[in-house]
Structures are given as structure tokens and as C-alpha cells.
Design a protein around this motif. Structure first.
Motif, short mmCIF file in Angstrom:
data_model
loop_
_atom_site.label_atom_id
_atom_site.label_comp_id
_atom_site.label_asym_id
_atom_site.label_seq_id
_atom_site.Cartn_x
_atom_site.Cartn_y
_atom_site.Cartn_z
N GLY A 191 0.72 -1.09 0.26
CA GLY A 191 -0.05 0.14 0.18
C GLY A 191 1.02 1.28 -0.03
O GLY A 191 0.33 2.48 -0.10
N ASN A 192 2.04 1.10 0.27
CA ASN A 192 3.11 2.22 0.35
C ASN A 192 3.18 2.99 -1.00
O ASN A 192 3.29 2.07 -2.05
N ILE A 193 3.22 4.26 -1.14
CA ILE A 193 3.35 4.87 -2.36
C ILE A 193 4.95 5.18 -2.39
O ILE A 193 5.74 5.48 -1.67
N VAL A 194 5.25 4.88 -3.61
CA VAL A 194 6.91 4.74 -3.80
C VAL A 194 7.18 5.59 -5.20
O VAL A 194 6.42 5.52 -6.01
N GLU A 195 8.55 5.77 -5.15
CA GLU A 195 8.91 6.38 -6.72
C GLU A 195 10.21 5.81 -6.85
O GLU A 195 11.19 5.60 -6.14
N TYR A 196 10.43 5.49 -8.18
CA TYR A 196 11.74 4.97 -8.85
C TYR A 196 12.05 5.54 -9.90
O TYR A 196 11.12 6.06 -10.72
N ILE A 197 13.32 5.42 -10.57
CA ILE A 197 13.78 5.92 -11.64
C ILE A 197 13.96 4.90 -12.76
O ILE A 197 14.48 3.92 -12.50
N ASP A 198 13.10 5.06 -13.79
CA ASP A 198 13.30 4.23 -15.03
C ASP A 198 13.43 4.88 -16.21
O ASP A 198 12.71 5.64 -16.69
N ARG A 199 14.78 4.48 -17.04
CA ARG A 199 14.92 5.25 -18.07
C ARG A 199 14.87 6.87 -17.96
O ARG A 199 14.15 7.53 -18.94
N GLN A 200 15.38 7.16 -17.16
CA GLN A 200 15.58 8.65 -16.92
C GLN A 200 14.15 9.13 -16.79
O GLN A 200 14.22 10.53 -17.04
N LYS A 201 13.68 8.53 -15.91
CA LYS A 201 12.01 8.98 -15.58
C LYS A 201 11.63 8.65 -14.29
O LYS A 201 11.87 7.73 -14.05
N ILE A 202 11.18 9.53 -13.42
CA ILE A 202 10.56 9.15 -12.25
C ILE A 202 9.05 8.51 -12.54
O ILE A 202 8.29 9.22 -12.92
N MET A 203 9.35 7.35 -11.81
CA MET A 203 7.88 6.43 -12.07
C MET A 203 7.18 6.62 -10.56
O MET A 203 8.05 6.41 -9.46
N CYS A 204 5.91 6.61 -10.46
CA CYS A 204 5.01 6.57 -9.26
C CYS A 204 4.62 5.29 -9.22
O CYS A 204 3.96 4.64 -10.27
N ALA A 205 4.50 4.58 -7.96
CA ALA A 205 4.10 3.39 -8.05
C ALA A 205 3.25 2.94 -6.51
O ALA A 205 3.77 3.60 -5.50
N VAL A 206 2.68 1.73 -6.40
CA VAL A 206 2.14 1.28 -5.15
C VAL A 206 2.77 -0.12 -5.09
O VAL A 206 2.74 -0.67 -5.78
N VAL A 207 2.89 -0.42 -3.52
CA VAL A 207 3.70 -1.50 -3.34
C VAL A 207 2.37 -2.57 -3.20
O VAL A 207 1.42 -2.33 -2.40
N LEU A 208 2.33 -3.58 -3.99
CA LEU A 208 1.29 -4.63 -3.82
C LEU A 208 1.74 -5.70 -2.99
O LEU A 208 0.97 -6.21 -2.30
#
Length: 296
Positions: free
Chosen positions: A4-21
Motif C-alpha cells: 500500500g505504500n506509495i513509492v517512486e523509482y527511476i526508470d529510463r531517466q524518468k521518475i515513476m510513481c507506484a504502489v507496493v502490492l
């Protein structure tokens, strides 16, 4: 780290927003804003936020919520004046944590969205600060100037590749192409590229231009340069490659003129016999333009 935590990571020089499933065996299963599931190590995360999503809301609703979060965070980026921050902080030459930097930018009760906006702004503009996970270090004046100069040069290079490559692609299909004033630099670069290959200082740039135009540097470039009027079809390339003069200097021409004027008798053909009708046998090739190994 929990589901349920909201996290961000870098993928191909772009910041991606995601939720931990799911968190399992030191791996994270994430659902991203682009509706993709990915498995990452926690070390790949750029930042973890306090905000959580209720996983029971369903996949589509979670993706829509992530997109809304990203929209809010991107909208806040314009409120982060990195240059102004650098002008205030660069004399300190100390690491500044994300919480402190966020408070500088958003002094009134900053939240996760504000922290993310700061991270995104600094990730996008790296002229003024070194950016590591959750902390920032101001670059020196000299470093900033060099980074800006490097960025400008990279932009100039990309422009030359794009515009030069597109123009050359059109040249191939033009029977009588003209060289615009703003393309003389491109032609000169390709001329040197053809003559000196890898020894040319702009070899990589020339190759990139040709690649964009779809021109094989080994098989097609010479014909393109002929079409542009740089070379003749039977050009002696080595004369240019080794910088060998193709015309006599003025002093030689002047001396020859004086010699001819003072030796008119030597040019008298009265006592000479014309033998040009005699057949010749030569060992030069059929395509040669200079018969210098022959007997009659």
C-alpha cells in the motif's frame, strides 16, 4: 516497507510513481502509474512516502489515483526555483536533506506531494546541485558553468545531427541540390570526415549525421559529396588527404612567364617532326587518364 505504500523509482531517466502490492523475499511487487507490474529491489527506490493506498479499491482505481498524484506533484515543480536556492545555499558546501530542502521550497506544512515535487525538480535540473537519494549538495560556480556549457554543446550537437541528417536525406533525392548558407558547416564537416575518417575530431558527429540521413559512409558518402560539388567524379582524394598543392604558387607562374618570354626560339616547331599519328602501346589500365608508361 508495507503493501500500500506509495513509492517512486527511476526508470529510463524518468521518475515513476507506484504502489507496493506485495513485499516478499526482499523484493517489491509494484503497480505503476502506467498500469504495469514490476518487481524491484528496495534499493532501486528513489523515495518512499507516508501516503498509502487501500489495495482493496481495485487495480483501475489505484492506477487512476496514482495518475492524480503524479499530476499534483508535477504541477508543484514550477514552485521550486533551483537557481535561487543555489544562490542562497552554494556558499555552505554541505549536504542538505530532502526534508530541509522541501521546507525551503514549501515552508507551509509540506507533505509527500511537496517532497516529490522537490525530488522531481532537482532530478530534472542537475546544473546546480548534486542529487543523491534524499539529499542535495550545491555545485561550485565553476561546476555550474561547465555543466551549462556542456548542456548547450549537447543541444547544439543534437540540432546539427537532426537538421543536417534531414537535409542530407533530401539531397539524395535531389538531382541538382543547392547548399544553403546554414549547411556549409555540415558539408565541410562531412568533407573532413570522408578524408580523415576516425582521425577527424568530429568523427562521431559526422557518423551520427550520416546515420540519421541513412547514408553509408563507406559506400555512398563520396557520391553525395560529388553531387554537392565538393569533389569531381575522378578526384584524386590523396591530394586533399595529404594536403598536397594542386596549383603552382604565384612565384613559379611568374618565373615561367618570364622564361617563356625570354625563350621564344625554344618553342619554334619548324624543325620538329609530328609523330602523333604513330600507334602507342601502354601498360596503363583501360580507365587511366594519364598514359605515362608507353612505347611507340
Amino acid at each position: 516497507m508495507e503493501s500500500g505504500n506509495i513509492v517512486e523509482y527511476i526508470d529510463r531517466q524518468k521518475i515513476m510513481c507506484a504502489v507496493v502490492l506485495e513485499v516478499k523475499n526482499q523484493r517489491l511487487r509494484l503497480l505503476t502509474e502506467s498500469n504495469r507490474e514490476v518487481n524491484l529491489s528496495p534499493n532501486r527506490l528513489a523515495h518512499t512516502y507516508k501516503t498509502r493506498l487501500d489495495l482493496s479499491m481495485g487495480r483501475n482505481k489505484m492506477v487512476d489515483t496514482l495518475k492524480e498524484i503524479v499530476g499534483r506533484r508535477n504541477a508543484l515543480i514550477n514552485n521550486v526555483d533551483i537557481k535561487e536556492l543555489w544562490e542562497v545555499l552554494n556558499t555552505e558546501q554541505e549536504w542538505i536533506d530532502l526534508k530541509t530542502m522541501t521546507e525551503f521550497c514549501f515552508p507551509d506544512s509540506p507533505n509527500d506531494d511537496h517532497e516529490s515535487a522537490v525530488v522531481r525538480a532537482f532530478f530534472k535540473n542537475r546544473f546546480y546541485f548534486k542529487f543523491q537519494r534524499d539529499r542535495f549538495f550545491p555545485n561550485t560556480q565553476d561546476q555550474v558553468e561547465r555543466k551549462i556549457a556542456h548542456e548547450r554543446e549537447a543541444a547544439r550537437r543534437n540540432r546539427i545531427i537532426q537538421e543536417g541528417g534531414d537535409w542530407l536525406a533530401n539531397v539524395i533525392n535531389d538531382n541538382d541540390p543547392l547548399i544553403p548558407e546554414d549547411k556549409l558547416e555540415i558539408v565541410d564537416l562531412l568533407n573532413s570526415f570522408y578524408l580523415f575518417g576516425r582521425e577527424h575530431k568530429n568523427y562521431d558527429l559526422g557518423r551520427a549525421i550520416l546515420a540519421r540521413a541513412g547514408i553509408d559512409p563507406d559506400e555512398e558518402l563520396f557520391n553525395v559529396l560529388i553531387k554537392l560539388g565538393v569533389f569531381r567524379e575522378n578526384e584524386n582524394i590523396d591530394l586533399y588527404r595529404y594536403d598536397i598543392a594542386t596549383v603552382f604558387p604565384d612565384e613559379v607562374n611568374e618565373y615561367t612567364t618570364r622564361l617563356i618570354a625570354s625563350s621564344q626560339d625554344s618553342l619554334d616547331t619548324t624543325h620538329r617532326k609530328d609523330l602523333t599519328m604513330l600507334p602507342l602501346m601502354t601498360i596503363d589500365g583501360q580507365m587511366t587518364l594519364d598514359f605515362d608508361d608507353a612505347i611507340s
